[in-house]
Structures are given as structure tokens and as C-alpha cells.
Design an enzyme around this catalytic site. Structure first.
Site, PDB file in Angstrom:
ATOM      1  CG  HIS A  47      -1.841   1.001   1.368  1.00 42.02           C
ATOM      2  ND1 HIS A  47      -2.706   1.329   0.677  1.00 42.02           N
ATOM      3  CD2 HIS A  47      -1.522   2.249   2.262  1.00 42.02           C
ATOM      4  CE1 HIS A  47      -3.332   2.689   0.810  1.00 42.02           C
ATOM      5  NE2 HIS A  47      -2.676   3.197   1.898  1.00 42.02           N
ATOM      6  CD  GLU A  69      -3.514  -1.285  -1.775  1.00 43.18           C
ATOM      7  OE1 GLU A  69      -3.649  -0.522  -0.656  1.00 43.18           O
ATOM      8  OE2 GLU A  69      -3.392  -1.079  -2.845  1.00 43.18           O
ATOM      9  CG  ASN A 387      32.091 -20.182  -4.382  1.00 49.85           C
ATOM     10  OD1 ASN A 387      31.882 -20.401  -5.520  1.00 49.85           O
ATOM     11  ND2 ASN A 387      33.447 -19.868  -4.373  1.00 49.85           N
TER      12      ASN A 387
END
Lengths: 653, 163, 122
Positions: A47, A69, A387
């Protein structure tokens, strides 16, 4: 800077915070699909973003956030049930938001096509069970503001015995002129009665955000009675209705696993104290000025003026300068959490892509580091973590075969140790294959067979940091991409830090990064070498001592001393500095001053002419014209205005 | 067009101002726009492991800048270093956003020269490398060797030295 | 119980001051002084020590917001009501943050003025 630029900067900063908040909350939602608090947080964030985007005129962004929203609203009232499809859709939505914001930032436009995605969202929203459309009237049962667990903690800590926590909903008359001004009067009145924990709209936004349905919601902690507060606020002109009810704080509960180690400084907690955003360039300027101040203070001290007044003022000046320095240092410090926060999402996505199950635990997010260091650490940390997912943790089947839990664990922790900050990345995966590393190093001729024989296990592991040593045959898209381990090491070295590896086959790997707490101002030991003064950073020094010539022993033709059963090789500083004089002159002296320094993982005894004094020095960089002078890391200005060089002892061995 | 006898010269669009100074008994010049300031040399701190011609570094109002010994840099005869003790100066230049100090024997004056007063040279005295020189001006009382700072400071660096 | 009080009216337009003075008079309050700008307002406040001050927002020399802040410095209990025009909401918010108690919007509604004064003096 034009007004528009200021709003833009604010928009980007706020947007970034909201995006982070959305990501974190969706992650939580994934674990707890029914958590009302999280759902509401998500709704409010979408919002707010919508409001901001609309104000700035970013139509595409507004449309996207508006749909999100709506979706959150439907999830809130049960019309949409949260499942993996929804979660993925939400994450995709956040990614699109991020992309659009980036597009606006870089190119000043919203030229990103999200039509396909918007259609997807729309489909989900309209497919939702069609419930009886609720009347959009003001019902007393309408939701008030909810408190997050951090906010509740905050209140618990700060409220006094007799204080009560109130949920206040104020409704303005429809015909009110200057609604926001009335709202500010309400805030004023409320803050005189207690303290405002949270409000909608937010106090700082009062002038910018429109009131939704003429309503203001406040959570207030106050020692006043409900009746008194009601009366005070009703007294303000144009107030139609005031509803107050007491909020009982829930019982203290055990934080769940995700909450362990989370700090009060998470970016999505509303802090009760007020904060300001500061442009980092201004902070840099401030630091420079303090550096200058410090230098001049030191020079003043060196002048040694014989006056009582002077002797009185000097310690004051000293104290004030140091306090100023420490305060600014603290302002520049930011919790590493700011950088860490993007990792849970990244690891989740990566793990999913690779079909691995990973438990990612972060600790010490509140540990603070200088802002500029945090910026630079982003890339190396990302690389190490990728990694760990890519090369470290094995697929569940493989793990089970090894007798391990099918879910792997990656630990990211940060803590302070003395004057250093340590960051560790640990995984319980397959470990680094040392033989492969050595093979690659030999093939690429980074080392010779003889050198390998002299190396211990630890040194062999460190070979991983040499350019070109990547043990995975295919450079996978995930972590390849030219950001090699050598770049990681270089980045950390440029921050004056160090990185070490520990690894055991099938048990796991641990990377340990140590960084100095401050960059620009350090404690140093001043020494004299061949009539010139040099500075050695204190954090590189183990100890200093004076020895007699007789104490020097010989091992393999080199000079060493034995200190508390440790054999420490000696080096003539003149040799490291390549001075054009005979080395070994120290042998003629009765007492030889030695500075035991940490060079990599070893200790070396550096022979100097004289040990002078300890001093706080301001590190000045050596001109760009002098690139990479060996064994010199910078310069500083000493008492008489002259330049003294700073020794870099890391490679001095 | 110029006239050796007249002090006045016709102002030409191509006129530039040059700062002139003496190094080992010869006059040199560089474009005034490159020079930032002229200071009396403070103590120069030696920097080990750097080129022969880098004398060291100094503190210029809080900034650490390198100082180049021009006689060494230009490859001139060392013996000429003597004399002019009190007149020695450091000319601080700004080149490629870097501040560098040039250690010279003394600083003379600012002269105005137009482009056509600067002649190319095929070979120079004292064996100074040709790329270090932009040209030579024979106007005014003596020869002024105009230095090409870019080439002087940024072409291949020479061998390293100790302290 | 209505408090009748001494009021300082501040506005750069003489017409507005007269207008307000009349309205306030009707309710029985006494306008003990007038000022044309913030600077004068501060001076007169010190001399007259009124119970309440009405402040216009846009004035030369020192505007209403600055005047509000200055008056608050002199007297932390100062009672001020801002008189603002349409479109000046942002400044009204600033004034409230600087310590003004309430505001009325031009063109003035007599009842609103009455209400605002009473509430401020309560």
C-alpha cells in the site's frame, strides 16, 4: 539539488527499505502461511509503495503495487489461500518492482514490460472465491494497527508500570478543511499525553500522505486514562469520532528459529527514536575534517609551549577531538545486517534452482562496520555464499549417502574481536579438495613442485586465492562470471582485511574474514629506521622487545630468536625497505629493538633502530602517482608537519 | 610576428603563458595552467622502493604529494645540482587530477609565448629525451626549453631504487 | 464559562486586522494590539503580554511560522492560532509543529473563530 531530486532520492531510499521488507515478509509467509501479522505487514508495504509511486507519477509501478496490494487484501480475508504458486508469484512481483525501480534510477523511465505478469496477477485475483462484497462502511470492528514482535518488545522495554497501551482510531468529519493539519494536531495532542509507538499515517509522512477515509490510527503508550485521552482528542475541532481501546501485550513467547540472532536493528522495525538519513559523502567529508583536526591537535601538542594555560587546554582539546572522532565513527557505522538481509532470499532461490535443501542461519547482524566497508563487502560475500551453495552443499541424495542430514547448513556470522570485525561463512558440505587445488596450481604454474613440498595444509588451501584456480570444471553460471576467489581476496585486502580458509573433505568449509574496525584513523607504533620515522599499525603488532645480540640464534642460515618456546625469524627492516646500506648492522649494537609483527599467519621479528612512541595516526593515502610501493601502505603526518610512511608488514616475510 | 627589440608583443589568440624556472643552469618552462602553486621545499620524506627520480613525498596542507627531482628525471648532469640553495623551489603541478611537486633550482618569471615562437628540436643539448620536450623558445633573453609534462611523468617509469 | 481575554492580532493587511478585530469584539474579547509582521508581533507580545495571538502566515520581514517559533521561545505557554488561506496547509502543519494550538481558514467563519479561541484559552 532540485526539489524533484530530493524527492527522488527519498523515494529510492524508502523503496529499497520496502522491497527488503517485502522480501523478508514473503520468506516468513512461506514458512507460516497463516500468520496474520505478516500478511498485514505485506499489505501495508504494498500500500505504501503504491502511494509513493502514485505521488511520483510512476504509473507502471503504481499499477503493479496496486495489484499486489489487492492480492494481499484477498489473502488477508481468506479469498486467496497461500501456496507455493502464490509465494512464487509474490516473489516475482517483488523482483519486478525492483527492476522497475532500477530502470527509473538508471534511465529515468519505466520502460519495462510487465503486461504478462500483470495479467497473471489479475487472473489470480479474479479467480479467487467470490465472497459477498462487504459494505465499505466504517464499522467499529475495522482493523486497527497491528504490532510486530519487535514493536512489542520495544514497548515492553520502555513502558513504565502504570502505562497502558492504547489503540486509538480517530475519524475526521467529512467537511474538514485541512485534514492533514488536523491530523498533525491530533499527533501533537497524543504526544503530549504519552508516546506514539506507531501510527497510520506515519508522523513524518503527515504532510505527504493522504488520509485514508479520513482516519488516523495511533498506538499510544500513556499513563492517562481512556476517558481523558478521548476527551482531549475529541476537543479538537472537526473530529467526528474517537475510539479507544486498551491493547493487552501478548505473553512473552520463545522466538522461533528464524528469529534467533535477529537484531533490533532490522530494517523493517519501526524505531521509537527518530533517525535521519545522511548522505554518505557528507560523512566522508566529516571524517576528513576530523582527520585534519587530529593532525593539527598532534602538531599543537608537539609545539610544547610552556604556558600554564596551554597545558590546561591541551588535554581538553585532546578529549574533545577523541570524542568527536568516536562519535563520527559511530555515525558511519552501520549494522552488517543491512548487507546480510538480501542473502536469505538469494540462497533460497539458488537452493531451489539446484535442487538442494539448505538451512541458512545468520548471526550477529547487528555487528557494526564502517559504511564504506559494507558497500565493498557485498560482492565478495555474495560470491562466497554462492560458492557454498553451488560447490559446498551437496544434493540431498548425496548427503544421505554420506550419512549426513539431507538438509545442509550454511552459517553466516559476524562478531567483533578486539579491534577487528570477523565475518565467517561456514558450510557443512563437501569441503575443498586440496589435491585438486594443488593439481590446478601446478598446471597453471602458479607454484613449483618444490614449493608444494614446503607448504603445509593451510598454505595449500590458500592457493585457492590465486588467479585461475577454479576447481569446478564448468564455470557454472551461478558463481562463475569472472568474480573469482582472487578478486575476493583482493577486495578484502583493499579494505586492509584478511581472509583465511579451513576445510575438511566431506565435513565442510569455513571462510574467515577479518577486517580492521576503522580505516582512516588507527593506533600505531612509531619507530625509527635509518633516521626516518615510520609508523607500524598497532593491530599488526604482537609485542615489542629489546634483545641482546647473544640472544640471536641461527636456523638454516637465518637469524631467529626464541620467544617463550616460539621460534621467530628476524628481519632487518632496512632490508625490507631496500635501503642502500649494509644490512646486519644491528649486530653491532648492545640492545636491539624488535617489533614482533603478524605477517599473514606467521610472526616475524622486525629489527628497527629505535622504538619511539604510540600514537593515533590519520592514514593518508600515498599519491596515485606512486603505485603500490612494496611494504608501504600509506602515509601520515606527524608532529612537526612532516610525512612519515606507514609500514605494511603483511608480506614482509 | 614578433620583434626581438620591442618588449611589447601583438596579442595573439595562440598566446599562452609559461612559468619559467632554472634547472642545472638551463631555463625551462611549462604551461602556466598546469602549475598550481610554488612553495619553498619542506622536508621531503624519502619513499623506499621507488624510482630514482622520485625524491620522496611532502605534506601539502594535509595532502601527501610526491616530489620529483627534475635534474635526475631529465637525466642531467648531477654536478649541476649545487648552488641556488635558498632559491630552490617546488612547483606543484596538477596533471590528470594528480598533484605532483617538481623540485627545481629556482623559479623565474611568467612569459607569454605564442605557438609559432616555439620551435621543434631535432636534437637537444645534454641528451634530454626528445619526447620530454615540446619545443624550444628563442625569444626573450635566453633559450627556454618547454617541457612536455605528460610524457615526462607518464611514459615508462625507470628502474627502481632503494632509499 | 467563556474566558474573555486580551488578544494580539497579527496580519499584514489592515483590512484583515479590522475584520478580525470586529468579530473578536462581538464575542467580548479585547484586541489589545496589532502587528503587521512577525518582527512586530514579537515586540508587541513582549510589551503587551496578551492571552492569545492570532497569526497570519504570509507576512513580510518574518512570516507566521517563524514568528510562532520565536514566540514559543519567549513564552513556552504562548497560545497561538494561525490564520491561513486555502492552499497553505503544509505551512499550517509546520506552524503546529512549531507550537501553534489551532488554525482557522480564510474566509473566516464566525463560529469557527469563536470555537478556536475558546478551545485555545481553555
Amino acid at each position: 539539488m532540485s526539489d524533484n531530486d530530493q524527492y527522488l532520492d527519498m523515494f529510492f531510499a524508502e523503496a529499497r527499505d520496502y522491497i527488503q521488507m517485502l522480501n523478508d515478509n514473503i520468506l516468513q509467509l512461506e514458512e507460516n502461511p497463516e500468520n496474520k501479522e505478516v500478511i498485514n505487514s505485506l499489505f501495508r508495504a504494498a500500500h505504501s509503495l503504491k502511494g509513493m509511486s502514485a505521488t511520483m507519477g510512476f504509473n507502471t509501478l503504481t499499477e503493479l503495487t496496486h495489484k499486489l496490494e489487492n492480492m494481499m487484501d484477498k489473502i488477508r480475508n481468506g479469498e486467496i489461500v497461500v501456496d507455493t504458486e502464490i509465494i512464487d508469484l509474490l516473489f516475482a512481483g517483488i523482483d519486478h518492482i525492483e527492476n522497475i525501480v532500477a530502470q527509473i534510477k538508471e534511465n529515468g523511465n519505466e520502460d519495462i514490460d510487465i503486461d504478462g505478469f500483470l495479467k497473471q496477477l489479475e487472473k489470480q485475483i479474479s479467480v479467487a472465491k467470490n465472497r459477498k462484497p462487504e459494505e465499505k462502511e466504517e464499522k467499529p470492528a475495522e482493523l486497527g494497527l497491528e504490532l510486530s514482535s519487535e514493536e512489542i518488545e520495544n514497548i515492553r522495554e520502555n513502558k513504565k508500570e502504570l502505562d497502558t497501551v492504547y489503540q486509538i482510531k480517530v475519524l475526521l468529519a467529512d467537511e474538514t478543511e485541512f485534514k492533514q493539519a488536523r491530523a498533525s494536531m491530533i499527533f501533537k495532542s497524543a504526544s503530549e499525553l504519552g508516546y506514539i509507538v506507531k501510527s497510520e499515517p506515519k508522523k513524518e509522512e503527515i504532510a505527504e500522505v493522504e488520509l485514508e477515509n479520513n482516519k488516523i490510527k495511533i498506538i499510544l503508550v500513556s499513563s492517562q486514562t481512556e476517558e481523558d485521552i478521548q476527551a482531549e482528542i475529541m476537543n479538537i475541532t472537526d473530529i467526528k469520532e474517537v475510539k479507544i481501546e486498551e491493547i493487552k501485550l501478548p505473553e512473552k513467547e520463545e522466538g522461533d528459529k528464524k528469529d534467533s540472532g535477529e537484531s533490533k536493528n532490522m530494517t523493517n522495525s519501526f524505531e521509537v527514536s527518530s533517525t535521519v538519513r545522511v548522505d554518505i559523502n557528507k560523512l566522508d567529508k566529516l571524517m576528513n575534517m576530523i582527520g585534519e583536526l587530529l593532525i593539527n591537535k598532534t602538531r599543537l601538542q608537539a609545539l610544547n609551549i610552556k604556558s600554564d594555560g596551554f597545558k590546561e587546554v591541551l588535554p581538553q582539546l585532546d578529549r574533545v577531538t577523541m570524542d568527536l572522532h568516536h562519535t563520527v565513527m559511530q555515525i558511519r557505522m552501520e549494522p552488517v545486517g543491512v548487507m546480510f538481509n538480501r542473502f536469505p532470499r538469494m540462497i533460497r532461490d539458488l537452493a531451489k534452482e539446484e535442487g538442494k535443501e539448505i538451512d541458512f542461519i545468520m548471526k550477529g547482524k547487528e555487528t557494526e562496520l564502517d559504511r564504506s566497508i559494507i558497500d565493498e563487502l557485498g560482492d565478495p560475500m555474495t560470491h562466497l555464499l554462492r560458492n557454498a551453495v553451488d560447490h559446498g552443499i551437496e544434493k540431498p541424495a548425496e548427503r544421505e549417502e554420506k550419512g549426513k542430514d539431507s538438509e545442509g547448513t550454511i552459517n553466516l556470522s559476524a562478531y567483533q574481536k578486539g579491534s577487528e570485525i570477523i565475518i565467517e561463512v561456514k558450510d557443512d558440505g563437501s569441503g575443498i579438495n586440496i589435491d585438486k587445488v594443488v593439481q590446478k596450481a601446478l598446471t597453471k604454474e602458479v607454484v613449483s613442485k618444490n614449493e608444494i613440498e614446503e607448504m603445509d595444509r593451510h598454505e595449500k588451501l590458500q592457493l585457492l586465492f590465486e588467479p585461475g584456480i577454479s576447481t569446478k570444471e564448468e564455470v557454472s553460471d551461478v558463481s562463475g562470471r569472472g568474480v573469482g576467489m582472487d578478486v575476493v581476496k583482493r577486495t578484502i585486502a583493499s579494505l586492509d582485511g584478511e581472509i583465511f580458509i579451513e576445510s575438511k573433505a566431506d565435513k565442510g568449509t569455513k571462510f574467515r574474514i577479518s577486517l580492521p574496525l576503522t580505516l582512516a584513523i588507527q593506533e600505531a607504533l612509531m619507530v625509527k629506521i635509518n633516521d626516518e620515522i615510520f609508523a607500524i599499525p598497532l593491530n599488526a603488532i604482537s609485542e615489542t622487545l629489546k634483545i641482546k645480540t647473544e640472544e640471536i640464534k641461527q636456523v638454516k642460515g637465518s637469524d631467529v630468536i626464541v620467544l617463550r618456546e616460539k621460534t621467530i625469524p628476524l628481519i632487518d627492516s632496512r632490508e625490507s625497505l631496500n635501503l642502500d646500506i649494509d644490512y646486519g648492522q644491528y649486530k653491532d649494537k648492545k640492545e636491539i629493538p624488535i617489533v614482533i609483527v603478524k605477517s599473514g599467519a606467521k610472526e616475524i621479528g622486525l629489527i628497527v633502530d629505535e622504538l619511539l612512541y604510540q600514537q593515533e595516526i590519520v592514514i593518508k593515502s600515498l599519491s596515485n602517482y606512486l603505485n603500490n610501493v612494496p611494504n608501504i601502505s600509506g602515509a601520515t603526518i606527524i608532529g612537526d608537519g612532516e610525512v612519515a610512511l606507514i609500514l605494511d608488514v603483511r608480506d614482509i616475510a | 610576428m614578433y620583434n626581438k627589440d620591442k618588449k611589447e608583443k601583438i596579442n595573439n589568440v595562440n598566446d599562452k603563458q609559461y612559468l619559467t624556472f632554472k634547472i642545472a643552469n638551463e631555463n625551462y618552462g611549462l604551461e602556466l595552467t598546469q602549475a598550481k602553486e610554488i612553495i619553498k621545499p619542506p622536508k621531503v620524506t624519502n619513499v623506499p622502493n621507488t624510482e630514482e627520480s622520485i625524491q620522496g613525498v611532502i605534506n601539502l596542507r594535509g595532502q601527501v604529494i610526491p616530489v620529483i627531482d627534475m635534474i635526475t628525471k631529465l637525466g642531467l648532469n648531477e654536478k649541476e645540482k649545487e648552488g641556488y640553495k635558498n632559491e630552490k623551489r617546488i612547483v606543484v603541478i596538477n596533471i590528470k587530477e594528480i598533484l605532483i611537486g617538481l623540485y627545481v633550482d629556482n623559479v623565474k618569471e611568467v612569459v607569454k609565448l605564442s605557438d609559432n615562437e616555439i620551435e621543434d628540436v631535432q636534437e637537444t643539448k645534454k641528451g634530454i629525451r626528445q619526447e620530454y620536450i615540446k619545443g624550444v623558445s628563442t625569444t626573450s633573453d635566453s633559450l627556454i626549453i618547454i617541457i612536455d609534462l605528460d610524457n615526462l611523468l607518464f611514459s615508462n617509469k625507470q628502474k627502481k631504487k632503494g632509499a | 464559562m467563556i474566558n474573555l481575554s486580551n488578544i494580539l492580532v497579527v496580519d499584514d493587511a489592515a483590512f484583515m486586522r479590522l475584520n478580525l478585530k470586529n468579530i473578536l469584539g462581538e464575542f467580548g474579547h479585547e484586541v489589545v494590539g496589532e502587528a503587521e509582521n512577525g518582527k512586530q508581533a514579537v515586540e508587541k507580545y513582549r510589551d503587551l503580554e496578551p492571552d492569545l495571538v492570532t497569526l497570519d502566515i504570509t507576512m513580510p520581514e518574518m512570516d507566521g511560522i517563524e514568528a510562532a517559533a520565536k514566540l514559543k521561545e519567549i513564552d513556552k505557554d504562548v497560545k497561538m492560532i494561525m490564520c491561513s488561506a486555502m492552499g497553505q496547509q503544509a505551512m499550517v502543519i509546520k506552524a503546529i509543529e512549531a507550537g501553534a494550538k489551532d488554525f482557522i481558514v480564510k474566509p473566516f467563519n464566525k463560529d469557527r473563530i469563536k470555537e478556536a479561541i475558546e478551545k485555545a484559552l481553555a
